[in-house]
Enzyme design. Structure first.
Site, PDB file in Angstrom:
ATOM      1  N   GLY A   1       0.862  -1.198   0.025  1.00 15.03           N
ATOM      2  CA  GLY A   1      -0.081   0.153  -0.043  1.00 15.03           C
ATOM      3  C   GLY A   1       0.718   1.308   0.008  1.00 15.03           C
ATOM      4  O   GLY A   1       1.998   1.099  -0.017  1.00 15.03           O
TER       5      GLY A   1
ATOM      6  N   CYS B   1      -8.913  -6.379   7.425  1.00 11.02           N
ATOM      7  CA  CYS B   1      -8.344  -6.801   6.095  1.00 11.02           C
ATOM      8  C   CYS B   1      -9.323  -7.778   5.456  1.00 11.02           C
ATOM      9  O   CYS B   1      -9.328  -7.891   4.178  1.00 11.02           O
ATOM     10  CB  CYS B   1      -6.947  -6.928   6.028  1.00 11.02           C
TER      11      CYS B   1
ATOM     12  N   CYS C   1      -4.083  -8.449  15.854  1.00 12.71           N
ATOM     13  CA  CYS C   1      -3.147  -8.733  14.886  1.00 12.71           C
ATOM     14  C   CYS C   1      -1.813  -7.916  15.290  1.00 12.71           C
ATOM     15  O   CYS C   1      -0.692  -8.455  15.277  1.00 12.71           O
ATOM     16  CB  CYS C   1      -3.586  -8.388  13.401  1.00 12.71           C
TER      17      CYS C   1
HETATM   18  N1  LIG Z   1       0.777  -8.086   4.772  1.00 13.43           N
HETATM   19  C1  LIG Z   1       1.611  -7.195   5.389  1.00 13.43           C
HETATM   20  N2  LIG Z   1       2.958  -7.420   5.319  1.00 13.43           N
HETATM   21  C2  LIG Z   1       3.859  -6.624   6.152  1.00 13.43           C
HETATM   22  N3  LIG Z   1       3.612  -5.453   6.690  1.00 13.43           N
HETATM   23  C3  LIG Z   1       2.017  -5.178   6.612  1.00 13.43           C
HETATM   24  C4  LIG Z   1       1.151  -5.761   6.036  1.00 13.43           C
HETATM   25  N4  LIG Z   1      -0.051  -5.456   6.011  1.00 13.43           N
HETATM   26  C5  LIG Z   1       0.149  -4.313   7.031  1.00 13.43           C
HETATM   27  N5  LIG Z   1       1.363  -4.107   7.142  1.00 13.43           N
HETATM   28  C6  LIG Z   1       2.235  -3.104   7.942  1.00 13.43           C
HETATM   29  O1  LIG Z   1       1.370  -2.496   8.752  1.00 13.43           O
HETATM   30  C7  LIG Z   1       1.248  -1.099   8.614  1.00 13.43           C
HETATM   31  C8  LIG Z   1      -0.354  -0.789   8.947  1.00 13.43           C
HETATM   32  O2  LIG Z   1      -1.027  -1.394   8.214  1.00 13.43           O
HETATM   33  P1  LIG Z   1      -2.656  -1.077   7.913  1.00 13.43           P
HETATM   34  O3  LIG Z   1      -3.179  -2.131   7.181  1.00 13.43           O
HETATM   35  O4  LIG Z   1      -3.257  -0.893   9.115  1.00 13.43           O
HETATM   36  O5  LIG Z   1      -2.624   0.364   7.367  1.00 13.43           O
HETATM   37  P2  LIG Z   1      -2.634   1.054   5.577  1.00 13.43           P
HETATM   38  O6  LIG Z   1      -2.895   2.379   6.234  1.00 13.43           O
HETATM   39  O7  LIG Z   1      -3.219   0.173   4.981  1.00 13.43           O
HETATM   40  O8  LIG Z   1      -0.972   0.780   5.141  1.00 13.43           O
HETATM   41  P3  LIG Z   1      -0.605   0.724   3.860  1.00 13.43           P
HETATM   42  O9  LIG Z   1      -0.873   2.018   2.931  1.00 13.43           O
HETATM   43  O10 LIG Z   1       0.968   0.854   3.980  1.00 13.43           O
HETATM   44  O11 LIG Z   1      -1.179  -0.461   3.324  1.00 13.43           O
HETATM   45  C9  LIG Z   1       1.547  -0.979   6.902  1.00 13.43           C
HETATM   46  O12 LIG Z   1       1.802   0.472   6.742  1.00 13.43           O
HETATM   47  C10 LIG Z   1       2.680  -1.917   6.894  1.00 13.43           C
HETATM   48  O13 LIG Z   1       3.858  -1.321   7.412  1.00 13.43           O
END
Ligand SMILES: Nc1ncnc2c1ncn2[C@@H]1O[C@H](COP(=O)(O)OP(=O)(O)OP(=O)(O)O)[C@@H](O)[C@H]1O
Length: 351
Positions: free
Chosen positions: A17, A195, A98
């Protein structure tokens, strides 16, 4: 851990992302030797585009990228818990669990194995050292602040984490991605809600559970009078008003859920007010800053709620939270996070 002292290496959790992509850029700019890692938590219809996006970004930045399959663990500890909590009449907090028990501990474990000192994410939070301990503090962007989800992290994680998004707004993060030519990252949509369950959780329960697991039942008032039939108690949460499917000449809310009898008790809003609650599975960063103080704020919702309280530790090892003003819709299973100003002091799960 092979290297115990601080080094300039960082393991960055990359979801593919916008936020974690920009985090990679910023950490590299700051001189860190970044390794990206993408956890395979859950894949809807085997869609692995997020893995490709993270890998492509790492390739452009010329940094290593790893993937780590935790789908079984995620299924057992997060998705099954989520379903079981609704079946127990509770309101689960999968993102809190998580982050505190899976994502950050995994980052630490893999960093240790690789001799990497720091680990990082794209979370919109900051960190501050107060009275000998590290604490999570809110991110500067109030619309993106994610501190509410991170009350359970121990010192061994807090002291090594890097949080490059904490001082930025989401708008600025998108600008940075665009300025640097990372257009896909710049224009990715924000992820919404849980998610693995971006849809209504009721649809998810229907899909996941065998037919007949959720049966129609009855709504009653507080006096035990029958009001109407409902679609099955797991489809309702404490405090719910909309979507009850009943038409009364007054506003009614879910006050209580009794799974054993498939009963849902409705009441007016006033009856949902509580002035105390108890927490289990709690974590406190520094007890001296939190317990028995009267300037603590408790939040039980991600947004738009903050109540003053006093927190005491009970002989049965639960936390008692005395609210200074009544709070409505306190649901078992939800998380409560404690703050003083912008500092997260701990939290726990409502009993
Ligand atoms: N599948 C994954 N593998 C590794 N790190 C993850 C994964 N999903 C999330 N993270 C980490 O956790 C953080 C927070 O995740 P979250 O899904 O809450 O936020 P987000 O705003 O969607 O972040 P992003 O824009 O990076 O997807 C992410 O920025 C990333 O650093």
């Amino acid at each position: 851990m092979r290297e115990t002292e601080s080094n300039n290496k960082v393991l960055l959790g990359m979801s593919g992302g916008t936020d974690s992509s920009v985090a990679a850029l910023l950490l590299q700019d700051a001189g860190y030797e970044v390794t990206g890692i993408t956890f395979r938590f859950y894949e809807k219809e085997n869609d692995t585009e997020y893995l490709e996006d993270a890998r492509a970004l790492c390739e452009r930045l010329n940094i290593p990228h790893l993937t780590y399959d935790v789908r079984d663990t995620f299924r057992k500890t997060i998705i099954d818990y989520f379903i079981n909590e609704y079946m127990a009449g509770h309101t689960p907090v999968p993102c809190t669990l998580c982050n505190n028990y899976l994502k950050w501990p995994l980052l630490k474990k893999i960093s240790d194995e690789m001799g990497i000192y720091h680990f990082a994410t794209g979370h919109y939070v900051r960190r501050r050292f107060i009275n000998g301990c590290y604490h999570i503090t809110t991110g500067v962007d109030p619309d993106k602040d994610q501190s509410f989800f991170l009350w359970g992290l121990p010192q061994e994680i807090l002291q090594r984490m890097l949080l490059p998004m904490g001082n930025l707004t989401k708008a600025r993060v998108r600008e940075i991605a665009a300025e640097r030519g990372f257009l896909k990252a710049a224009h990715k949509r924000d992820s919404l809600g849980v998610c693995f369950c971006p849809m209504d959780y009721r649809t998810f329960l229907h899909k996941e559970l065998p037919e007949g697991s959720i049966l129609p039942g009855k709504f009653f008032d507080e006096m035990g009078n029958f009001i109407a039939r409902h679609k099955g108690y797991p489809f309702y949460t404490i405090g719910q008003r909309r979507g009850l499917g009943i038409d009364l000449n007054r506003a009614v809310f879910v006050k209580e859920i009794i799974p054993a009898e498939n009963k849902v008790i409705l009441s007016d809003l006033k009856a949902l007010e509580k002035t105390e609650m108890r927490l289990k599975e709690w974590h406190i960063t520094n007890p001296a800053l939190l317990l028995n103080k009267d300037d603590i704020i408790v939040k039980i919702r991600y947004r738009k709620q903050a109540n003053r309280c006093t927190v005491t530790l009970q002989p049965d090892n639960t936390l008692h939270v005395q609210l200074h003003e009544p709070l409505t819709a306190i649901a078992p299973g939800q998380a409560a996070a404690f703050y003083r100003d912008d500092v997260v002091l701990g939290g726990g799960i409502i009993i």
